[in-house]
Motif scaffolding. Structure first.
Motif, mmCIF file in Angstrom:
data_model
loop_
_atom_site.group_PDB
_atom_site.id
_atom_site.type_symbol
_atom_site.label_atom_id
_atom_site.label_comp_id
_atom_site.label_asym_id
_atom_site.label_seq_id
_atom_site.Cartn_x
_atom_site.Cartn_y
_atom_site.Cartn_z
ATOM 1 N N GLY A 176 -129.782 6.221 55.524
ATOM 2 C CA GLY A 176 -128.995 7.116 54.689
ATOM 3 C C GLY A 176 -129.372 8.581 54.847
ATOM 4 N N PRO A 177 -128.820 9.434 53.987
ATOM 5 C CA PRO A 177 -129.048 10.873 54.101
ATOM 6 C C PRO A 177 -130.452 11.325 53.696
ATOM 7 N N PHE A 178 -131.214 10.459 53.035
ATOM 8 C CA PHE A 178 -132.539 10.864 52.545
ATOM 9 C C PHE A 178 -133.681 10.140 53.255
ATOM 10 N N ARG A 179 -133.398 9.676 54.459
ATOM 11 C CA ARG A 179 -134.406 8.918 55.207
ATOM 12 C C ARG A 179 -135.707 9.696 55.364
ATOM 13 N N LYS A 180 -135.619 10.996 55.580
ATOM 14 C CA LYS A 180 -136.820 11.809 55.796
ATOM 15 C C LYS A 180 -137.147 12.695 54.599
ATOM 16 N N SER A 181 -136.440 12.505 53.511
ATOM 17 C CA SER A 181 -136.668 13.336 52.324
ATOM 18 C C SER A 181 -137.907 12.886 51.569
ATOM 19 N N THR A 182 -138.541 13.807 50.899
ATOM 20 C CA THR A 182 -139.681 13.483 50.041
ATOM 21 C C THR A 182 -139.157 13.004 48.690
ATOM 22 N N GLU A 183 -140.040 12.411 47.892
ATOM 23 C CA GLU A 183 -139.638 11.979 46.550
ATOM 24 C C GLU A 183 -139.175 13.165 45.726
ATOM 25 N N ALA A 184 -139.839 14.319 45.907
ATOM 26 C CA ALA A 184 -139.456 15.530 45.166
ATOM 27 C C ALA A 184 -138.055 15.980 45.557
ATOM 28 N N GLU A 185 -137.716 15.886 46.839
ATOM 29 C CA GLU A 185 -136.381 16.279 47.302
ATOM 30 C C GLU A 185 -135.323 15.304 46.807
ATOM 31 N N MET A 186 -135.664 14.031 46.759
ATOM 32 C CA MET A 186 -134.714 13.044 46.252
ATOM 33 C C MET A 186 -134.502 13.216 44.747
ATOM 34 N N GLU A 187 -135.508 13.712 44.080
ATOM 35 C CA GLU A 187 -135.448 13.933 42.631
ATOM 36 C C GLU A 187 -134.329 14.917 42.272
ATOM 37 N N ILE A 188 -134.066 15.871 43.140
ATOM 38 C CA ILE A 188 -133.072 16.905 42.841
ATOM 39 C C ILE A 188 -131.803 16.744 43.690
ATOM 40 N N ALA A 189 -131.657 15.614 44.341
ATOM 41 C CA ALA A 189 -130.488 15.384 45.198
ATOM 42 C C ALA A 189 -129.199 15.382 44.380
ATOM 43 N N THR A 190 -128.154 15.948 44.935
ATOM 44 C CA THR A 190 -126.857 16.008 44.266
ATOM 45 C C THR A 190 -125.968 14.854 44.728
ATOM 46 N N GLN B 164 -124.671 15.421 48.220
ATOM 47 C CA GLN B 164 -125.641 15.102 49.273
ATOM 48 C C GLN B 164 -125.747 13.592 49.472
ATOM 49 N N ALA B 165 -125.684 12.846 48.392
ATOM 50 C CA ALA B 165 -125.867 11.397 48.459
ATOM 51 C C ALA B 165 -124.713 10.692 49.159
ATOM 52 N N VAL B 166 -123.503 11.216 49.041
ATOM 53 C CA VAL B 166 -122.350 10.545 49.643
ATOM 54 C C VAL B 166 -122.111 10.998 51.091
ATOM 55 N N ALA B 167 -122.924 11.932 51.570
ATOM 56 C CA ALA B 167 -122.762 12.426 52.940
ATOM 57 C C ALA B 167 -123.522 11.532 53.913
ATOM 58 N N HIS B 168 -122.962 10.339 54.187
ATOM 59 C CA HIS B 168 -123.625 9.397 55.079
ATOM 60 C C HIS B 168 -123.611 9.920 56.508
ATOM 61 N N PRO B 169 -124.728 9.807 57.224
ATOM 62 C CA PRO B 169 -124.809 10.368 58.574
ATOM 63 C C PRO B 169 -123.982 9.645 59.636
ATOM 64 N N ASN B 170 -123.648 8.369 59.416
ATOM 65 C CA ASN B 170 -122.985 7.589 60.468
ATOM 66 C C ASN B 170 -121.651 6.978 60.072
ATOM 67 N N ILE C 207 -120.616 2.982 47.591
ATOM 68 C CA ILE C 207 -121.419 2.362 48.645
ATOM 69 C C ILE C 207 -122.243 3.407 49.392
ATOM 70 N N SER C 208 -121.768 4.658 49.419
ATOM 71 C CA SER C 208 -122.547 5.727 50.049
ATOM 72 C C SER C 208 -123.815 6.007 49.253
ATOM 73 N N VAL C 209 -123.697 5.989 47.935
ATOM 74 C CA VAL C 209 -124.885 6.177 47.096
ATOM 75 C C VAL C 209 -125.827 4.993 47.262
ATOM 76 N N ASP C 210 -125.269 3.790 47.353
ATOM 77 C CA ASP C 210 -126.100 2.601 47.592
ATOM 78 C C ASP C 210 -126.854 2.722 48.910
ATOM 79 N N SER C 211 -126.215 3.320 49.906
ATOM 80 C CA SER C 211 -126.897 3.539 51.174
ATOM 81 C C SER C 211 -128.008 4.567 51.010
ATOM 82 N N ALA C 212 -127.761 5.582 50.191
ATOM 83 C CA ALA C 212 -128.756 6.630 49.964
ATOM 84 C C ALA C 212 -129.999 6.090 49.269
ATOM 85 N N THR C 213 -129.816 5.090 48.378
ATOM 86 C CA THR C 213 -130.955 4.483 47.680
ATOM 87 C C THR C 213 -131.456 3.229 48.386
ATOM 88 N N MET C 214 -130.706 2.789 49.401
ATOM 89 C CA MET C 214 -130.936 1.551 50.145
ATOM 90 C C MET C 214 -130.710 0.301 49.305
#
Length: 410
Positions: free
Chosen positions: A201-215, A218-224, A231-238
């Motif tokens: 998902g979009p937060f694969r390399k994000s830190t917990e702090a960055e995920m804490e403030i994710a909008t 950002q969450a629905v912007a799937h890379p592939n 389902i995009s948010v589900d991908s972001a949280t896995m």
């Protein structure tokens, strides 16, 4: 062209089927439950290319009446059903003079699923897809399954009905479809494990702090993949991969500890099966849902699909890494739900849906989703599921309690 195999093994049920090539000379009929969604639209795109081989029987949708009517007219469907009864007159008017039957309401959708189509594409999102999909299974249809709730929330019931009715489940999700293509159903004891790949998902390399403030944006912007917001948010949280673990358990003759998740950001390898001799078989392809849909529609043969072809020489590298269950805690919650069984998978799914909706509306943070789901899983324990009405009852109750919890949460 349709390419026909000599023999196949039907789903997870080890039923050897002799393929009769003459059968492909007969035009096949198909009903699409949820035609206005992504899976439904991709299915119609494929069917349009094979009008001489397939006939659309019924199309159904919940509320997108204009698109439903347009699809029905373009595909020359026999009938169209809108789930919202208040939209019946509008649908009827839009189809006036076409000869296409119009109907409305949840019972009418179930009736469409019971129609004598050769294939049923079960693509209704959420618990609303349970009864229509079960109706198709009960009459012994070939069901192309794209509804997660059917196996996540009612897996034991659904598989039991498949076995008693002689129906066939063909998984549409790219990961399960990939496994289905390379799983040796004749020798399941030779399978060591299955490996579900995840983009991260979009937060694969994000830190917990960055995920804490994710909008939400950002969450629905799937890379592939191009997918809906939920389902995009589900991908972001896995969480999507967690739900797929539960589905895989019901689809394939494996134990929970034989299911592994592997992050593969390029989404080229859609899943793998590892065997006891050290062999690992994988299904590869470009990220296009028309590939698994085409496989299901032509099963047990194959048809040409317009998906972009994979050019391995153009790939610079393929990356793999284990998922971080500290940042993606939903994976651990899903595995706990799988091992617990009973009502717990229903709780996992329902509370997650409510929490995702709250996040998309800006009421909670992305990192709150798994915390809310864990809380609800701790509240609902035990209980036996004996029928779809039990599933719906638990689902409704969990949604009510989760909404109340979120209101207090803030």
């Amino acid at each position: 062209n349709v390419y026909v195999a000599d023999s196949v093994y039907s789903g997870a049920f080890f039923m050897k089927t002799k393929v009769n090539p003459e059968d492909y000379k007969r035009k096949k009929t198909i009903t699409i439950l949820g035609s206005t969604g992504s899976i439904g639209k991709n299915t119609l795109d494929l069917l349009e290319r094979y009008e001489s081989q397939y006939k659309v029987n019924f199309l159904t949708a919940q509320s997108n009446v204009k698109l439903l009517a347009s699809q029905a007219k373009k595909s020359r469907a026999s009938g169209a059903v809108i789930g919202d009864p208040s939209l019946y007159e509008e649908l009827k008017g839009l189809l006036s003079g076409t000869g296409i039957n119009a109907a409305a309401g949840s019972e009418a959708i179930v009736d469409a699923a019971r129609s004598t189509s050769d294939f049923v594409m079960a693509a209704i999102v959420g618990a609303a897809g349970l009864y229509p999909t079960m109706a198709a299974v009960s009459r012994g249809a070939v069901v192309c399954l794209a509804n997660k709730e059917c196996l996540v929330c009612a897996g034991d019931l659904m598989i039991s009905e498949v076995r008693s009715s002689g129906a066939t489940l063909l998984p549409v999700d790219s990961e399960h479809n990939a496994i289905f293509q390379v799983f040796d159903f004749e020798q399941p004891e030779c399978v060591e494990k299955i490996i579900l790949t995840a983009s991260g998902g979009p937060f694969r390399k994000s830190t917990e702090a960055e995920m804490e403030i994710a909008t939400p944006a950002q969450a629905v912007a799937h890379p592939n993949w191009t997918m809906g917001a939920k389902i995009s948010v589900d991908s972001a949280t896995m969480m999507n991969k967690g739900l797929e673990m539960i589905e895989a358990y019901h689809l394939f003759p494996i134990k929970p500890d034989q299911i592994e998740v592997l992050v593969h950001p390029q989404s080229v390898i859609h899943s793998l099966v590892a065997y006891v001799d050290g062999s690992v078989l994988a299904q590869l392809g470009t990220p296009d849902m028309r590939t698994p849909i085409a496989y299901c529609l032509a099963w047990p043969g194959r048809i040409n699909a317009p998906s972009p072809r994979l050019n391995l020489s153009e790939l610079s590298q393929l990356d793999f890494e284990p998922p971080d269950e500290m940042r993606f805690f939903s994976l651990k919650l899903a595995r706990n739900a799988l091992e617990s069984g009973g009502v717990v998978p229903i709780v996992l799914n329902a509370s997650n849906e409510v929490a995702v909706e709250a996040f998309l509306k800006g009421k909670i943070k992305l990192t709150d989703i798994s915390k809310i789901v864990e809380n609800q899983m701790n509240q609902f324990v035990g209980g036996v599921i004996n029928s779809l009405s039990d599933v719906v009852e638990v689902d409704n109750e969990v949604r009510i309690y989760t909404k109340e919890y979120i209101n207090k949460y803030n």
